[in-house]
Design a protein around this motif. Structure first.
Motif, PDB file in Angstrom:
ATOM      1  N   THR A  41      38.743  41.198  47.863  1.00  0.00           N
ATOM      2  CA  THR A  41      37.412  40.645  48.134  1.00  0.00           C
ATOM      3  C   THR A  41      36.662  41.561  49.080  1.00  0.00           C
ATOM      4  OG1 THR A  41      38.194  38.383  47.844  1.00  0.00           O
ATOM      5  CG2 THR A  41      36.153  38.675  49.060  1.00  0.00           C
ATOM      6  N   GLN A  84      28.997  35.904  48.015  1.00  0.00           N
ATOM      7  CA  GLN A  84      27.621  35.495  47.737  1.00  0.00           C
ATOM      8  C   GLN A  84      27.429  34.108  48.322  1.00  0.00           C
ATOM      9  OE1 GLN A  84      25.796  37.840  46.084  1.00  0.00           O
ATOM     10  NE2 GLN A  84      23.894  36.714  46.395  1.00  0.00           N
ATOM     11  N   GLN A 106      30.628  32.240  46.560  1.00  0.00           N
ATOM     12  CA  GLN A 106      31.453  32.918  45.573  1.00  0.00           C
ATOM     13  C   GLN A 106      31.853  34.285  46.096  1.00  0.00           C
ATOM     14  OE1 GLN A 106      28.824  32.895  42.157  1.00  0.00           O
ATOM     15  NE2 GLN A 106      29.749  31.045  41.330  1.00  0.00           N
ATOM     16  N   GLN A 107      33.075  34.686  45.789  1.00  0.00           N
ATOM     17  CA  GLN A 107      33.554  35.995  46.224  1.00  0.00           C
ATOM     18  C   GLN A 107      33.928  36.833  45.011  1.00  0.00           C
ATOM     19  OE1 GLN A 107      37.196  36.887  46.125  1.00  0.00           O
ATOM     20  NE2 GLN A 107      37.206  35.208  44.632  1.00  0.00           N
ATOM     21  N   ASN A 108      34.097  38.127  45.196  1.00  0.00           N
ATOM     22  CA  ASN A 108      34.287  39.041  44.058  1.00  0.00           C
ATOM     23  C   ASN A 108      35.717  39.524  43.894  1.00  0.00           C
ATOM     24  OD1 ASN A 108      34.388  40.665  46.317  1.00  0.00           O
ATOM     25  ND2 ASN A 108      33.104  42.289  45.481  1.00  0.00           N
ATOM     26  N   GLN A 156      39.908  34.860  35.695  1.00  0.00           N
ATOM     27  CA  GLN A 156      38.798  35.790  35.513  1.00  0.00           C
ATOM     28  C   GLN A 156      38.437  35.918  34.040  1.00  0.00           C
ATOM     29  OE1 GLN A 156      37.086  37.396  38.146  1.00  0.00           O
ATOM     30  NE2 GLN A 156      38.288  35.832  39.212  1.00  0.00           N
TER      31      GLN A 156
END
Length: 599
Positions: A167, A171, A480-482, A508
Motif C-alpha cells: 500500500t 483514497q 480505499q487503498q491500492n 483483486q
C-alpha cells in the motif's frame, strides 16, 4: 429443337430451385445457432446466342449463394461471464487446433474469423466457443493496463499469479461534523475547546498536536475567599454588602461602574441591562460570572469558601480591571490582574497513558486494511481530533488533526497514536481551506512493528468537508487503498470494453487481455467454414485489425435468420419448382405427340 431446349431449361430451373431450397433449409435449421449468418439465393439468367434481337428466346437459369454476413443478429443477455456479442461491424479473431498433443492444442497459424461469441474457459485456460474455435487477443500489463503488443495471439489464462503489492496510497473522502459529539464534550465547561468537541492538550501528559504547533494551556487566577455566594450554594454567607442569605451584588457596585475583561467592558446598570456587556446592580454574582465567561470562553467558578477562580480561557492571556476597585476587591479580586496562558509545543504523538483522554476527545476516522511489501494485512485505524473551533470566537478557526494508530499493545509512555502532522482548516462554508493540495504524505508509517513506509493520503477536491451533522460523527464517504496480498486466478469475465478481467483469490480484479476485433472491406465475400467461422478471400480482402463495432459482455448474438421470411421464400420456391416440373410434363407430352405423327 425448341421443345428439347425447353426441357433443358426446365431441368436447369429445377436445379436452381433445389439450390434455393437447400439454402432455405439450412437457414431454418440454423435459426438457433449462435452468430449464424443466413445464406440467400441469387438467380442469374443464361441467355442463348442469337443473331438478331427478334430471334432472341428466353434462356435458362442458374443460382448462386448470397451471403448476409453484414446483417446483425439479435443480441440477448447471457449468464455466462465469458460470452460476448459484437454490436455493429467486426469479427473475433480465432484459431482452430489441427491436433492435440499432451493435452495441449496445436495450431497451424491460420487465423479465422467469427461472430460466434459463446466462449468459455476450458481446462487449459483457453477461451473456446461452442464450435471449438480458440479466441485470440493481446495480453495487458496488469500494472499499467496497457496492451503488451499489437499482434493477436491465442489467449490462455492458467495458474495466473500476481505478487503482493504494498500500500502506497489511500483514497479518502469524508465529512467532519461542525460540532463533534465526543464523550468529553457533554461534561466540559462552556466555551472550552473540549465543549466544542475538540481536544484539550492540558488533558494530556504530552501535547499530541502536530509537531511545531504551539497551543496554550488554560491558566487560572483565584481570588481571596470572601462572602461570594452563587445561588443557594452558600446559605449562611452574605454576598458583599447584600443582605444575609442572598446572592445579590448589593450596593458595592453602582450604576455606571465598569469591569473590563480582555479589553471588553461590562457596564453596571440601575435596571434594564441587556447583552453580555451590561449587568444590573441587582443581579447575582452568578450572572456576573456568566458575563465574564462569555468573554473569556470559560465561566469562572466559586469555591465553598467564596473564592472566585478566573480562567484565561480561549485567549492567550487574561486581564481584568474595574472602575470601582473597592467593589472589585470585595469580590476577592485585584483590579489590574493579568495572567498569561502557558504555551505547549506539540510532539505529534499520543502515549498509552493518555488513551482515555484521547478516545474521549476524538472521533473515528474509519479504518482500512493495508498491505506491506510482503502482502501482510495491516489494520490501519484513523481518528480525527478538532484542535480549534470557530465557535470560540475571535481569531479562532475550525482546525482538525488526523491520527493513525501505530500500536495496539502500547503501554505507559509508549506511543499508541501518531499525528499525521497537518492542520486541516475549514472555511465558514464547510470547504477545506488548508492544505490546498490533493495529497498528504505521512512518513514512516508503522503499525505493530509492520512497516508501510511513506503513505500518501489522497483527498480530491471537495472530498473532505465540514458540515453540520446531527450524529456528531465523521461520515466516511470513501476509504480505499491500492495494496493487496498475493493472489491466484479464480475466474475470468469479459466486460463491455472487450477486456478480459481476472478475479483473483485476494479479491483483486485485474485486466488480463484485450479482445481484438477485425473487419474486411468485402465482408460478404468471406468464405464460410464450419462452426460459424469465416476465412479471408481475394474478394473479401485481408483482415484489418480494428472495427467500428463494440463488444457487449455477458451477451450473445443470435442467428440473423427470419423464420417468417424463410417460410415465404419456401412457398415461392415450391411453386417455382412445381411450375418447372409442369414444363417438363408439357414438353414430354409434345414430344410424344410428335412421335405419334411419325408412326
Amino acid at each position: 429443337m425448341g421443345i428439347f431446349d425447353a426441357l433443358n431449361t426446365a431441368v436447369g430451373g429445377l436445379q436452381a430451385q433445389s439450390f434455393a431450397l437447400q439454402n432455405i433449409s439450412g437457414n431454418i435449421a440454423n435459426a438457433s445457432t449462435v452468430g449464424y449468418k443466413g445464406i440467400g439465393t441469387s438467380f442469374e439468367d443464361l441467355v442463348p446466342d442469337s443473331t438478331t434481337p427478334n430471334k432472341q428466346v428466353a434462356g435458362g437459369v442458374t443460382a448462386f449463394a448470397q451471403q448476409t454476413i453484414t446483417t446483425q443478429g439479435t443480441v440477448s443477455s447471457s449468464t455466462v461471464a465469458t460470452n460476448m456479442a459484437i454490436n455493429g461491424d467486426g469479427f473475433f479473431s480465432v484459431q482452430k487446433p489441427t491436433s492435440i498433443t499432451d493435452n495441449q492444442p496445436v495450431f497451424s497459424g491460420t487465423t479465422d474469423y467469427t461472430r460466434r461469441g459463446d466462449f468459455q474457459v476450458n481446462s487449459n485456460g483457453n477461451l473456446v466457443n461452442g464450435a471449438g474455435y480458440y479466441l485470440m487477443g493481446v495480453t495487458v500489463d496488469p500494472t499499467t493496463g496497457n496492451p503488451t503488443g499489437n499482434v493477436p495471439q491465442v489467449l490462455q489464462f492458467q495458474n495466473n499469479f500476481i505478487p503482493a503489492q504494498a500500500t502506497t496510497a489511500v483514497q479518502y473522502a469524508a465529512n467532519l461534523p461542525t460540532q463533534p459529539k465526543t464523550a468529553a464534550s457533554t461534561s466540559a465547561a462552556t466555551g472550552t475547546i473540549t465543549a466544542a468537541g475538540g481536544l484539550n492538550p492540558a488533558d494530556f501528559s504530552s501535547n499530541p498536536l502536530a509537531i511545531g504547533t504551539t497551543s496554550y494551556l488554560d491558566n487560572t487566577t483565584t481570588g481571596t475567599p470572601v462572602n461570594n455566594k452563587l445561588g443557594a450554594a452558600i446559605t449562611s454567607a452574605t454576598l458583599l454588602s447584600g443582605a444575609a442569605g442572598t446572592d445579590s451584588i448589593g450596593t458595592d457596585f453602582a450604576a455606571g461602574d465598569t469591569i473590563t475583561v480582555d479589553g471588553q467592558t461590562i457596564t453596571f446598570m440601575a435596571s434594564g441591562a441587556s447583552g453580555n456587556n451590561q449587568i444590573n446592580v441587582t443581579d447575582s454574582v452568578g450572572t456576573l460570572l456568566g458575563k465574564i465567561g462569555a468573554i473569556t470562553g470559560v465561566t469562572p467558578t466559586i469555591s465553598s469558601t467564596g473564592a472566585i477562580t478566573l480562567h484565561t480561557g480561549t485567549s492567550q492571556s487574561l486581564s481584568a480591571s474595574s472602575s470601582n476597585t473597592t467593589a472589585f476587591s470585595a469580590l476577592g479580586l485585584t483590579s489590574g490582574l493579568s495572567q498569561t496562558r502557558t504555551p505547549s509545543s506539540g510532539n505529534g504523538a499520543v502515549v498509552a497513558n493518555d488513551m482515555t483522554a484521547f478516545t474521549n476527545e476524538s472521533i473515528s476516522g474509519g479504518a482500512v486494511t493495508a498491505y506491506n511489501a510482503a502482502g501482510t494485512p495491516i489494520n490501519l485505524q484513523l481518528r480525527w481530533v478538532k484542535t480549534d473551533s470557530a465557535s470560540l470566537g475571535g481569531a479562532h478557526q475550525d482546525t482538525w488533526n488526523l491520527f493513525y494508530q501505530t500500536s495496539t499493545t502500547a503501554s505507559g509512555g509508549q506511543t499508541a497514536w501518531v499525528n499525521a502532522g497537518t492542520n486541516f482548516t475549514f472555511a465558514s462554508d464547510g470547504s477545506l481551506s488548508s492544505p490546498t493540495g490533493s495529497a498528504l504524505t505521512i512518513p514512516n508509517v508503522s503499525v505493530d512493528n509492520l512497516s508501510l513506509g511513506n503513505l500518501t493520503i489522497n483527498i480530491s477536491s471537495g472530498a473532505l468537508t465540514q458540515f453540520a451533522s446531527t450524529s456528531g460523527a465523521a461520515t466516511i464517504n470513501q476509504i480505499q487503498q491500492n495494496g493487496f496480498a498475493a493472489g491466484q486466478l479464480q475466474s475470468v469475465a469479459i466486460n463491455n470494453s472487450g477486456i478480459v478481467v481476472g478475479t483473483f483469490s485476494n479479491g483483486q480484479n485485474i485486466d488480463l487481455a484485450q479482445v481484438t476485433l477485425s473487419h474486411f472491406n468485402g465482408t460478404n465475400y468471406l468464405k464460410a467454414l464450419d462452426g460459424g467461422a469465416y476465412q479471408a478471400t481475394t474478394e473479401s480482402g485481408a483482415a484489418i485489425i480494428g472495427a467500428s463495432g463494440t463488444i457487449s459482455g455477458s451477451s450473445l448474438e443470435g442467428s440473423n435468420t427470419d423464420i417468417a421470411d424463410e417460410f415465404t421464400k419456401l412457398i415461392v420456391t415450391q411453386q417455382a419448382y412445381s411450375a418447372n416440373t409442369k414444363v417438363i410434363t408439357t414438353a414430354n407430352s409434345m414430344v410424344q405427340d410428335l412421335l405419334n405423327v411419325l408412326r
